[in-house]
Design an enzyme around this catalytic site. Sequence first.
Site, short mmCIF file in Angstrom:
data_model
loop_
_atom_site.label_atom_id
_atom_site.label_comp_id
_atom_site.label_asym_id
_atom_site.label_seq_id
_atom_site.Cartn_x
_atom_site.Cartn_y
_atom_site.Cartn_z
N CYS A 189 0.85 -1.29 0.25
CA CYS A 189 0.03 0.05 0.13
C CYS A 189 1.11 1.22 -0.13
O CYS A 189 1.84 1.33 0.78
CB CYS A 189 -0.81 -0.05 1.22
N CYS A 244 0.39 4.84 6.78
CA CYS A 244 -0.27 4.57 8.09
C CYS A 244 0.63 3.87 9.23
O CYS A 244 1.17 2.72 8.96
CB CYS A 244 -1.68 3.92 8.05
N CYS A 266 0.37 0.13 10.34
CA CYS A 266 -0.26 -1.02 9.48
C CYS A 266 1.02 -1.86 8.73
O CYS A 266 1.93 -1.56 8.41
CB CYS A 266 -1.08 -0.24 8.28
N CYS A 275 -17.02 -8.50 5.54
CA CYS A 275 -16.31 -7.30 5.26
C CYS A 275 -14.98 -7.71 4.46
O CYS A 275 -14.14 -8.03 4.88
CB CYS A 275 -15.93 -6.72 6.46
N CYS A 305 -19.81 -5.31 3.23
CA CYS A 305 -18.85 -4.16 3.68
C CYS A 305 -17.72 -4.39 3.02
O CYS A 305 -17.15 -5.37 2.87
CB CYS A 305 -18.87 -4.26 5.35
N CYS A 326 -19.34 2.79 8.29
CA CYS A 326 -18.51 2.15 9.78
C CYS A 326 -17.45 2.87 9.64
O CYS A 326 -16.50 3.32 8.81
CB CYS A 326 -18.50 0.65 9.08
N ARG A 366 -18.22 -1.87 17.67
CA ARG A 366 -17.48 -3.16 17.42
C ARG A 366 -16.41 -3.28 18.25
O ARG A 366 -15.44 -2.32 18.07
CB ARG A 366 -17.26 -3.27 15.91
N1 SAM Z 1 -6.69 0.71 2.95
C1 SAM Z 1 -7.91 1.09 3.49
C2 SAM Z 1 -7.97 2.23 4.63
O1 SAM Z 1 -6.92 2.10 5.38
O2 SAM Z 1 -8.67 3.13 4.34
C3 SAM Z 1 -8.70 -0.11 4.27
C4 SAM Z 1 -7.98 -1.11 5.11
S1 SAM Z 1 -7.24 -0.36 6.71
C5 SAM Z 1 -6.35 -1.96 7.13
C6 SAM Z 1 -8.86 -0.45 7.52
C7 SAM Z 1 -8.45 -0.06 9.30
O3 SAM Z 1 -7.93 -1.06 9.83
C8 SAM Z 1 -7.57 1.01 9.48
O4 SAM Z 1 -8.16 2.42 9.10
C9 SAM Z 1 -7.19 1.06 11.05
O5 SAM Z 1 -8.17 1.83 11.74
C10 SAM Z 1 -7.46 -0.57 10.98
N2 SAM Z 1 -6.05 -1.27 11.23
C11 SAM Z 1 -5.06 -1.40 10.52
N3 SAM Z 1 -3.98 -1.84 11.04
C12 SAM Z 1 -4.21 -2.11 12.34
C13 SAM Z 1 -3.62 -2.74 13.34
N4 SAM Z 1 -2.22 -2.85 13.41
N5 SAM Z 1 -3.98 -2.63 14.65
C14 SAM Z 1 -5.26 -2.04 15.01
N6 SAM Z 1 -6.27 -1.45 13.64
C15 SAM Z 1 -5.54 -1.71 12.53
FE1 SF4 Z 2 -2.73 1.45 3.24
FE2 SF4 Z 2 -2.88 0.14 5.96
FE3 SF4 Z 2 -3.20 2.66 5.56
FE4 SF4 Z 2 -5.16 1.04 4.86
S1 SF4 Z 2 -4.37 1.19 6.82
S2 SF4 Z 2 -4.39 3.05 3.77
S3 SF4 Z 2 -3.99 -0.72 3.82
S4 SF4 Z 2 -1.19 1.74 4.94
#
Ligand code: SAM
Ligand code: SF4
Length: 323
Positions: free
Chosen positions: A54, A58, A61, A98, A129, A189, A261
């Site tokens: 990606c 973040c 992530c 989802c 979802c 959501c 949730r």
């Molecule tokens: N890439 C898309 C986005 O970020 O908008 C969708 C998938 S992303 C993995 C969805 C959500 O998962 C993130 O916004 C975050 O809140 C949550 N998430 C991701 N990694 C996480 C982690 N290591 N621990 C807790 N929540 C996490």
């Molecule tokens: Fe990409 Fe992870 Fe951020 Fe979603 S949460 S935009 S998968 S880096």
Amino acid sequence: MSELRHDWRIEEVSALLAMPFSDLMFHAHQVHRENFPANQVQISTLLSIKTGACPEDCGYCSQSAKHDTTLERERLLPLQEVIDSAKTARENGATRFCMGAAWRNPTDKSLERVIEMVQAVKDLGMETCVTLGMLTDRQAHRLKEAGLDYYNHNLDTSPEFYGNVISTRTYQDRLDTLDNVRNAGINVCCGGILGMGETRYDRARLLQQLANMKFHPESVPINDLVQIEGTPLNGVEKLDPFEFIRTVAVARVMMPKSYVRLSAGRAEMTDEMQAWCFFAGANSIFYGEKLLTTENPEESHDQQLFARLGIEAESGRVGSTYM
Ligand code: SAM
Ligand code: SF4
Ligand code: DTB
């Protein structure tokens, strides 16, 4: 009955978070009972339909190309694999499926492939979802036309703390996507992650942002950070479990009719902590051995936990056990 408010002041939210624990639990549980069956929990199952690589950064992530994690990248899954996973989830008692993709935003071409997935999962009689990153107004309408039920897009944290976690997209970008989803008539959501090193004030600000939207999100995922080696947030101090439970309770009080949730992080929570979260008003979980890329509790463990607590799945069953 509790009325829906959209004008929370930060002092009020902070005061709720600071209540004596038992008083807060009592209050939140009363609000919960006024609005939902006290012992029912909705079951959703997650599938990563496109994993890793990606472009976003973040800090929590596993899927960001900017972090040095051990995750293997995968292309968009074939339709049949998605259908097979959804069937298994349905057999196990999930009412919602989802699908998450590690994109900054979907291209129009990839959106059409996701739409095929949405339609196939709906044909199985499940709610759908997806979480695909940022969406334009047109893309949101296209998903609505295709029959999508929910779009997940999190604010993640407070506007003030946000810059410590993500630099490649702004808080306003997220609010814009959420507006597009809402205006298209798709259920929202939207929630966040706790335990990223934020303060109680940041948690209050996140809840204030969520509850002061024109409509409360129908579903509010509260994630406990799953720490991942190679990500910037690996190694931050863990959040006190009572603080997590308090935040769930205040989400319930502020958004009385939303599903709250208990999302990522359950694999590292004790059963007792989860029981408190349910008492405090959490009434939905992700069920199934995997979240997107990380572990979730074993299905048999969740079945036992529900049985021990006298909780029933909203569909009436979890796994092969009717409860
Ligand atoms: N890439 C898309 C986005 O970020 O908008 C969708 C998938 S992303 C993995 C969805 C959500 O998962 C993130 O916004 C975050 O809140 C949550 N998430 C991701 N990694 C996480 C982690 N290591 N621990 C807790 N929540 C996490
Ligand atoms: Fe990409 Fe992870 Fe951020 Fe979603 S949460 S935009 S998968 S880096
Ligand atoms: C949400 O708030 N939590 C889910 C879902 N929305 C998409 C994702 C949790 C991901 C946890 C880390 C992982 O498994 O990669």
